[in-house]
Design an enzyme around this catalytic site. Structure first.
Site, short mmCIF file in Angstrom:
data_model
loop_
_atom_site.label_atom_id
_atom_site.label_comp_id
_atom_site.label_asym_id
_atom_site.label_seq_id
_atom_site.Cartn_x
_atom_site.Cartn_y
_atom_site.Cartn_z
N GLY A 14 0.79 -1.22 0.00
CA GLY A 14 0.00 0.00 0.00
C GLY A 14 0.82 1.27 0.00
CB ILE A 17 -2.82 3.64 -1.80
CG1 ILE A 17 -3.02 2.81 -3.07
CG2 ILE A 17 -4.14 4.27 -1.38
CD1 ILE A 17 -3.37 3.63 -4.30
CE LYS A 37 7.96 3.82 -7.89
NZ LYS A 37 7.56 3.12 -6.66
N GLY A 110 10.01 4.97 -2.68
CA GLY A 110 10.96 3.96 -3.10
C GLY A 110 10.31 2.86 -3.92
#
Length: 251
Positions: A14, A17, A37, A110
């Site tokens: 998760g 999210i 990212k 990560g």
């Protein structure tokens, strides 16, 4: 806290999210947010990646992606197999630091867990966090096995002198089992860090406006939310007295 590094205790916990929820809560609090990212794997060039998913759910955030590799593998392995340059921790730290000069909050997501390798030299997200001097938020699962994985992650962070900002449960079901309910108490103890939130299972399937409206209710005030760990624990944790399984005797 201008840069927050977000890692997981593993894959599919998760993390993306949770990153979206942290971004949404910060935007709702009036902060400008960038999401970095470090390396996206397992996604084609024409597909939206994790950073784009965060933006879809969280709203107006700046997104950046340093590299993308087609196979769903650790970044170092995916880069090698694709014949492409790997992403190195100094590059992650440099990009995050630059974004921090232009935004109130930078979230660095990560890939998988804290020690997943990004390059052939063994560089990890932990190395990037050290270069940045940034706190790390750990996203954990709710059920069996999470205590060991969270403890190992927390110990690695402490051994490197990194701040563990706290733990967020990446998916909390409507009907948690006994292990999950016990973990509400045990997770902050094994991590030696506060529980900073719990996202409902399936939160990423909400319509973006609903996700943005609800995100602050899933996160603690340190993450620009209103979630209260004590209230959550009081509601979800089981009684400390187990019920006896022995048959009742009449005298």
């Amino acid at each position: 806290m201008s840069v927050l590094v977000i890692t997981g205790t593993g894959t599919e916990v998760g993390k993306t999210i949770t990153t979206a929820a942290v971004a949404a809560a910060a935007v709702a609090a009036g902060r400008s947010v960038a999401v970095l990212k470090a390396a996206q794997t397992g996604v084609r060039p024409d597909e939206p990646g994790d950073a784009q998913e965060v933006a879809r759910l969280a709203g107006p955030v700046t997104t950046a992606e340093l590299a993308r590799y087609p196979e769903p593998l650790a970044p170092a392995t995916a880069a090698r197999r694709a014949g492409r340059a790997a992403v190195r921790p100094p590059e992650i730290a440099e990009t995050a630091a630059k974004l921090a000069t232009e935004h109130d909050l930078v979230l660095v997501e990560g890939a998988g867990g804290l020690l997943v390798r990004f390059d052939e030299a063994g560089g990890t997200l932990a190395d990037a966090a050290q270069l940045l001097g940034a706190p790390v938020l750990v996203v954990a699962t709710a059920g069996l096995g999470t205590l060991n994985a969270t403890d190992l992650t927390a110990r690695e962070l402490r051994s490197r002198g990194l701040e563990l900002a706290g733990v967020v449960i990446g998916g909390w079901p409507n009907s948690p089992d006994l292990a999950m309910r016990c973990n509400v108490t045990d997770l902050p103890e094994v991590a030696a860090a506060p529980l900073l939130g719990a996202l409902p299972m399936g939160a990423g399937a909400l319509a973006p406006p609903d996700f943005r409206a609800a995100a602050p209710s899933w996160l603690a005030p340190r993450l620009d939310g209103v979630w209260d760990a004590e209230v959550f624990r009081g509601r979800e944790a089981p009684s400390e007295r187990p019920q006896s399984s022995e048959p009742r005797r009449e005298f």
